[in-house]
Each structure stands twice: as C-alpha cells, then as structure tokens.
Design an enzyme around this catalytic site. Structure first.
Site, PDB file in Angstrom:
ATOM      1  N   ILE A 309      -0.594   5.648  -0.621  1.00  0.00           N
ATOM      2  CA  ILE A 309       0.628   6.425  -0.358  1.00  0.00           C
ATOM      3  C   ILE A 309       0.322   7.536   0.639  1.00  0.00           C
ATOM      4  CG2 ILE A 309       2.359   7.953  -1.382  1.00  0.00           C
ATOM      5  CD1 ILE A 309       1.926   6.360  -4.029  1.00  0.00           C
ATOM      6  N   GLN A 312      -0.097   6.184   4.149  1.00  0.00           N
ATOM      7  CA  GLN A 312       1.202   5.880   4.756  1.00  0.00           C
ATOM      8  C   GLN A 312       1.894   7.161   5.205  1.00  0.00           C
ATOM      9  OE1 GLN A 312       2.862   3.293   5.746  1.00  0.00           O
ATOM     10  NE2 GLN A 312       4.841   4.293   6.093  1.00  0.00           N
ATOM     11  N   GLU A 313       1.727   8.220   4.441  1.00  0.00           N
ATOM     12  CA  GLU A 313       2.378   9.492   4.755  1.00  0.00           C
ATOM     13  C   GLU A 313       1.726  10.188   5.955  1.00  0.00           C
ATOM     14  OE1 GLU A 313       5.015  10.846   3.687  1.00  0.00           O
ATOM     15  OE2 GLU A 313       5.494   9.966   1.739  1.00  0.00           O
ATOM     16  N   SER A 314       0.396  10.266   5.962  1.00  0.00           N
ATOM     17  CA  SER A 314      -0.268  11.152   6.929  1.00  0.00           C
ATOM     18  C   SER A 314      -1.472  10.539   7.633  1.00  0.00           C
ATOM     19  CB  SER A 314      -0.752  12.406   6.199  1.00  0.00           C
ATOM     20  OG  SER A 314      -1.760  12.064   5.244  1.00  0.00           O
ATOM     21  N   TYR A 439       8.403   1.500   4.200  1.00  0.00           N
ATOM     22  CA  TYR A 439       7.523   2.473   3.565  1.00  0.00           C
ATOM     23  C   TYR A 439       6.834   1.856   2.349  1.00  0.00           C
ATOM     24  CZ  TYR A 439       6.335   6.783   0.958  1.00  0.00           C
ATOM     25  OH  TYR A 439       5.693   7.777   0.252  1.00  0.00           O
TER      26      TYR A 439
END
Length: 485
Positions: A309, A312-314, A439
């Site tokens: 997660i 995927q975010e940063s 996402y």
C-alpha cells in the site's frame, strides 16, 4: 485328534460367520466400498499437488493457493480432513494416482485427451492458454519453427501432446528436450535465470511468475484457452466424480467459486516489465530500512500488504508530496493526519503508524456482510476515494443485479462512478472510481511480487547455507602447516 479337527472346523465356521456379519462395519480401504465411502471411512481426503504461485504455497507458515483452498473446502464438504502431498514433478503426481496414494490431483493441470485412457477429470474451474516463453534480452521467436535454441518441456505435461501435434501437422523438424525431474514452474524459472532457452507454460502461472521474474517473456500463444481440471483414477466407480460435481455446483450457486477466482486470478492482468523491475529493485534497496516499521504497525493485516500500500502511495519515498497536498510514505492529508495525531507526515514512523490506523478504521466500517478475506479491498477503495463513494458503488452494484458484498462484482462498477449516466444515480455523485480500481489492483500486484520475491530470497539463502554446510562437512579444515606438506 478327531475331536481337535472338529473343533478347528467349528472355530473356522464361527470366524467366517463373524466376518460376514461385521464386513459392512469394517473400514476397508478397498474391496466393495466405493471411493467416497473409503474416503469417509479413512476420514481423510488425500490430494497430491505441486508448489506454484497458484496451486499451493505457504505464507507465514500457513498453506495457501487456489487448489489448496478448493480442496480444503471439498474435504469439509465430505466431512473429512485434508492431507496434502507436494510432488516435485508431474510424473510423480500421476504415479500417486496409479499407486493409490492419492484420491485426486489438484495441481492446476490442463485437460488433456491423452490422459483420459488412464485418468478421469473433474469439472473445469478456470482456463489457460499454452504459451512459449523466453528470456528478455534474447531473440524473440515468431513461431515454433523459428526457435534458435533448445526447447525443454516437463515430462508428463499436456505440452508434450501439443508439441507432437504441431510436429505432425506444421513443423516436422520441431524438436524438444524432456525434463523428467523438474516441474513446469521450475522450468519457467530456469528460462528466467538464463539456464534454458525456451519452455512452455500456462498463461496464468506465467503471469504470476512474471511478478517475481520480470525477465520471463511470452513469445506467443501456442493454443487457445483450455480448461484446467482435477484428475482422479479411471474406473467404474462414479461416487467421487458425482460428489465433485455436486460440490462444484454448490460452490457456483453460493458465489464461493467467483470469490475464489477473484482472490487468486482477479489481479493477474496485464504485465508491466519496467514497473515490476523498479519495484523489485526498491525491495532490495529501500525496503530493508523501513521494513521494521511495517512489521511493527501492521497489526490487522500482513506487513507485506501494508508495505505494498505504501509503495503504491509514495514508492517508499518519505518526502513524497502530491499536488493536492497529501504527503509522506502513506500520503496522508492534513486533516487525516490531525485526526490520527500525526504531527509530522514526513516522518516515516508517524506516517506508517497513521496510515495503518486509518486503514483499520476503514476496515471496521466495512459492512459485516462482506466476507472476511475481502474486507481489505473494500477498505482500500474507501481509503483511496472516500468511504461515502464506496457505499455508492455498493448500491450501484446491487441496483444492477450484482452482489454488493462481492469484490469481484463491486470492482467492475468502480469506473462507473466517473461516468455521468451512473454517478447521477448515486447519493454522493462523481468520484474517480477508475483510479480506485487501479489503486486496489496495483496494490494486489505489488503484494504478490513482494511475497514471492522475499520467498525466493529466503529459499536461495537456505540453499546457500545448506551448500556451505555440506562443503564444510565434506572438506574439514586443515592446519596450515599440514596443508603445505
């Protein structure tokens, strides 16, 4: 002596009568009992399988895999326990059936006419195509008549009959080597490592392995889609086959099969070589420094999922900042950070703690009717686009006749939230549902890569230690002065 002989005859007669009377209650594993009766008398359903990213593997020392889960449910349906035997190659699998050591093979095996003379198949539960693979960086062949190296396939595989048919009807000069001791998965890995030129695999296994071995490339499809089935002995006993038909029908009616397919097949999708290579490099270069934080704060989910997660975010950049103002490893908004008592969003520990807690809040809000192993995907959709929009897409799914508690059904409606003809029917209106769809799917792919890649590293480390230990035992240390004599 005469009286003694009479007594022996009497004892023998009584023994025979008792045997006849007790015969139906004795748990024989053969004889006149049908297969289902034998399995229930034994109390165990015996399956043989092979280790692969789809059929059977272990995570956190617990078994997993589509075939494993399906077989476990079948054993529960029969009211018995499941016994799993893992074999190294296909020949050993079918030997288990021939020798009576397995009730069925649950190993992602393709339906093959040549096997039907000796074995029987169960219902199909997904389909694949046969594909030729090569290693990226080498010449890509256009067809089986254009191979520039050695093609190797697993003995006992359906690929051999395909090649024989191609040789007979298209390319008479086609030749190949047969591996008797390696599974199709092992051969695919050998091509990825540059140890073999070509092999053949099924499209699903290849798609999953590419998340761990991105250098594995598909040259072309050899066949159209073919069914994948379980195999059992061929005889006149239909009891196991009938039970299997009823079980698969029940799984379909209850929607359990669709959920299982979504869990293991729903995120295979298109493969991005560059993105996968970049991610695997980040696992080597960046993850070791922040892994302890994921392990510490992933209280309700596997730490590798929390790490996926965050990537995927940063992309695991603690200084990451988006144009909309979200920041840090978990890309928290200012308001969310304040509600979680995160004072510095760029601090890795605070960001991971806050992101994990916020995700847990989302999971707690997901309706209890959603199956336990799917709640995380609904929570992630809410994490990305907002909880209210997640409620909207569930209502839209139900309105269209889908199951609002099934991620497989709900995810198909996510892109509709950005289309006017659909979002005008919702309570909270427009949302970037297509982004939420991508996402969640990306996170699932990253998790698959991370789990598989770390397992590969652990396996190689164990092999290296075993080799060092073997060399140490075989070649004892010698004192320098003696070694020079």
């Amino acid at each position: 002596m005469k009286r003694l002989k009479i007594n022996y005859l009497l004892i023998g007669l009584i023994t025979v009568l008792l045997a006849v009377a007790l015969w139906p209650t004795i748990p024989w594993y053969g004889g006149t009992q049908d297969k289902i009766a034998q399995i229930k008398s034994r109390g165990v359903l015996r399956i043989s399988t092979i280790n692969s990213p789809l059929t059977y593997y272990t995570v956190n020392n617990a078994p997993a895999g589509m075939d494993y889960e399906l077989a476990k449910r079948f054993a529960d349906y029969l009211g018995v326990t499941l016994q799993v035997t893992v074999r190294q190659n296909l020949n050993d699998l079918f030997d288990d059936l021939d020798d009576g050591d397995a009730d069925l093979l649950a190993a992602g095996l393709i339906y093959n006419n040549e096997r039907l003379a000796r074995f029987r198949t169960g219902p199909s539960y997904y389909s694949v195509s046969q594909q030729l693979v090569y290693r990226i960086g080498t010449s890509r062949p256009k067809n089986l008549g254009n191979l520039k190296g050695r093609l190797t396939v697993a003995s006992g595989s359906a690929y051999m009959s395909t090649l024989r048919n191609v040789k007979e009807n298209q390319y008479p000069d086609l030749d190949w080597a047969i591996s008797t001791d390696q599974s199709p998965k092992a051969l695919l890995e050998a091509v990825a490592d540059g140890e073999l030129d070509y092999t053949i695999g099924d499209s699903v296994t290849i798609g999953l392995l590419q998340r761990i071995h991105p250098q594995l490339a598909v040259a072309f499809d050899i066949t159209d889609e073919e069914p994948v089935t379980w195999y059992m002995q061929r005889d006149e006993d239909d009891s196991l086959y009938a039970a299997m038909l009823d079980f698969f029908s029940q799984m379909e009616e209850e929607g359990a099969m669709a959920r299982l397919e979504e869990k293991y097949l729903g995120h295979v999708g298109a493969f991005d070589y560059v993105d996968t290579r970049t991610f695997l490099r980040a696992i080597d270069d960046i993850l070791p420094g922040i892994r302890p934080l994921f392990e510490r704060y992933a209280t309700e989910i596997d730490w590798r999922l929390l790490a996926a997660i965050s990537y995927q975010e940063s992309h695991w950049n603690p200084q990451a900042t988006s144009p909309t103002g979200v920041r840090g490893l978990m890309m928290l908004t200012r308001n969310t950070a304040d509600s979680l008592e995160v004072s510095d969003r760029l601090d890795p520990e605070q960001s991971i703690r806050g992101g994990s807690e916020y995700l847990q809040r989302m999971m707690e809000k997901v309706p209890s009717s959603v199956p336990e192993d799917e709640r995380i995907w609904f929570a992630l959709a809410a994490y990305n686009m907002g909880y209210a929009h997640m409620l909207d897409v569930r209502k839209l799914t139900e309105k269209q006749g889908g199951n609002p508690d099934s991620w497989a059904d709900v995810k198909l409606r996510l892109p509709m939230l950005s289309q006017k003809r659909y979002y005008t029917q919702t309570t909270y209106g427009y949302a970037r549902g297509h982004e939420a769809y991508n996402y969640v799917e990306n996170i699932r792919k990253y998790q698959l890569s991370l789990v598989g890649y770390l397992q590969e590293q652990e396996k190689k480390l164990a092999q290296r230690k075993a080799l060092e230990a073997a060399l140490g035992d075989g070649y004892p240390a010698v004192a320098p002065d003696i070694a020079m004599n």
